[in-house]
Design an enzyme around this catalytic site. Structure first.
Site, PDB file in Angstrom:
ATOM      1  CG  HIS A 194      -0.393  -0.034   2.534  1.00 23.88           C
ATOM      2  ND1 HIS A 194       0.342  -1.103   3.013  1.00 23.88           N
ATOM      3  CD2 HIS A 194      -0.426   0.863   3.559  1.00 23.88           C
ATOM      4  CE1 HIS A 194       0.724  -0.865   4.253  1.00 23.88           C
ATOM      5  NE2 HIS A 194       0.279   0.329   4.613  1.00 23.88           N
ATOM      6  CG  HIS A 206      -0.101   4.167   4.715  1.00 27.26           C
ATOM      7  ND1 HIS A 206      -0.788   3.440   5.667  1.00 27.26           N
ATOM      8  CD2 HIS A 206      -1.017   5.045   4.200  1.00 27.26           C
ATOM      9  CE1 HIS A 206      -2.050   3.845   5.714  1.00 27.26           C
ATOM     10  NE2 HIS A 206      -2.209   4.813   4.831  1.00 27.26           N
ATOM     11  CG  ASP A 247       4.782   2.963   7.427  1.00 25.39           C
ATOM     12  OD1 ASP A 247       3.915   3.311   6.603  1.00 25.39           O
ATOM     13  OD2 ASP A 247       4.502   2.272   8.432  1.00 25.39           O
ATOM     14  CG  HIS A 248       4.057  -0.242   4.342  1.00 24.54           C
ATOM     15  ND1 HIS A 248       4.105  -1.575   4.694  1.00 24.54           N
ATOM     16  CD2 HIS A 248       3.551   0.405   5.414  1.00 24.54           C
ATOM     17  CE1 HIS A 248       3.636  -1.715   5.933  1.00 24.54           C
ATOM     18  NE2 HIS A 248       3.298  -0.526   6.382  1.00 24.54           N
ATOM     19  CG  HIS A 270      -4.137  -0.314   6.708  1.00 25.43           C
ATOM     20  ND1 HIS A 270      -4.172   0.072   8.031  1.00 25.43           N
ATOM     21  CD2 HIS A 270      -2.964   0.158   6.211  1.00 25.43           C
ATOM     22  CE1 HIS A 270      -3.075   0.753   8.324  1.00 25.43           C
ATOM     23  NE2 HIS A 270      -2.321   0.812   7.238  1.00 25.43           N
ATOM     24  CG  ASP A 291       0.327  -1.889   7.664  1.00 20.57           C
ATOM     25  OD1 ASP A 291       1.257  -2.702   7.830  1.00 20.57           O
ATOM     26  OD2 ASP A 291       0.476  -0.655   7.796  1.00 20.57           O
ATOM     27  CG  HIS A 336       3.741  -2.130  11.127  1.00 16.54           C
ATOM     28  ND1 HIS A 336       4.504  -1.003  11.305  1.00 16.54           N
ATOM     29  CD2 HIS A 336       2.917  -1.872  10.074  1.00 16.54           C
ATOM     30  CE1 HIS A 336       4.159  -0.088  10.406  1.00 16.54           C
ATOM     31  NE2 HIS A 336       3.198  -0.593   9.656  1.00 16.54           N
TER      32      HIS A 336
END
Length: 282
Positions: free
Chosen positions: A54, A56, A58-59, A110, A134, A173
């Site tokens: 996805h 975001h 941090d990905h 998410h 996530d 995570h």
């Protein structure tokens, strides 16, 4: 097929999947290019593609830099917000990287464009792998930022829950201890939760990852996969499985919220070493 688990940022995982006969590799959620390239050099492999679950930061934050550094690199994903995207994938689409086969599994909730990746090799004795981003965590599930409980219920019970039970789950995570503490609140008599929590705490103390789990294990201690179980329904005060899931997510969101996290861009800057010149002057 060899999976390298790479811890980055505060609690993220990115993964390098290596096709051992050709030494080609595929990255999943390549958030920190510098760290990924170190592993690629150490393993002596060639990065062929990135699979992004996805958009975001941090990905997906490393996609643009890696695309610049690795000409011809393909970036797969289901959301146009993903940086450097070259190939938009759809639910059920299959990809091939040497002997590695990938099935794309669309799991919106998410984020509206979240995609999980199911990987296996034909004629291999090894269990298949699920890179769940996530959507599914060890002992938990992702927050419903852009979706509904109905969507997450479908994701967990049909899209992912129907995969082979020996599937190894590699999530986005490291939040296993927090998840299982909540699971113990939901089912205080569940011995599997107690055992997994004790194990996860030990791994955490030793700074070791708790991934992968297996799908079969998740059905024994993950409350979000146990919405039909009487203790879970009793905890939520609901019997309809979607309402059980909705209540669980609300309760989890309010459960012992961790202390305020450091600013995410600042964490990324530390990971990239941008503060090093300043720290060296101290």
């Amino acid at each position: 097929m060899k999976v390298k688990v790479i811890s980055v940022l505060e609690d993220n995982y990115m993964y390098l999947v290596i096709e051992e006969s050709t030494r080609d590799a595929v990255a999943v959620d390549a958030a920190v290019p510098k760290r990924l390239l170190e592993i690629i050099r150490k393993e002596d492999v060639v990065l062929r593609a990135i699979l992004t679950t996805h958009h975001h930061w941090d990905h997906a934050r490393g996609n643009e830099e890696l695309a610049r550094l690795c000409p011809g690199l393909r970036v797969f994903g289901a959301d146009q917000r993903i940086g450097a995207l070259t190939d938009t994938v759809t639910h059920g689409q299959e990809l091939t990287f040497g002997a590695i086969r990938v099935r794309c599994l669309f799991t919106p909730c998410h984020t509206s464009g979240h995609m999980c990746y199911f990987m296996w090799e034909d004629d291999s004795p090894d269990a298949p792998a699920l890179f769940s981003g996530d959507t599914l965590f060890v002992g938990g599930c992702g927050q419903f930022f852009e979706g509904t409980a109905e969507q997450m219920y479908t994701n967990l019970t049909q899209t992912l829950g129907a995969l082979p039970k020996d599937t190894k789950v590699f999530c986005g995570h490291e939040c296993t201890v927090r998840n299982l503490k909540f699971a113990l609140k939901v089912e205080p008599e569940n011995e599997m939760v107690k055992e997994k929590l004790a194990w996860a705490k030990q791994r955490d103390d030793e700074d070791l990852p708790t991934v992968p789990s297996t799908l079969q294990e998740e059905f024994l201690y993950n409350p979000f996969l146990r919405v039909m179980e009487e203790p879970v329904q009793r905890f939520t005060g609901q019997t309809d499985p979607v309402e059980v899931l909705r209540t669980l997510r609300t309760e989890r969101d309010n459960f012992k919220k961790p202390k305020e996290r450091p600013n995410p861009p600042a964490m990324l800057a530390f990971d990239w070493g941008l503060f090093s010149p300043f720290l060296e002057k101290q």
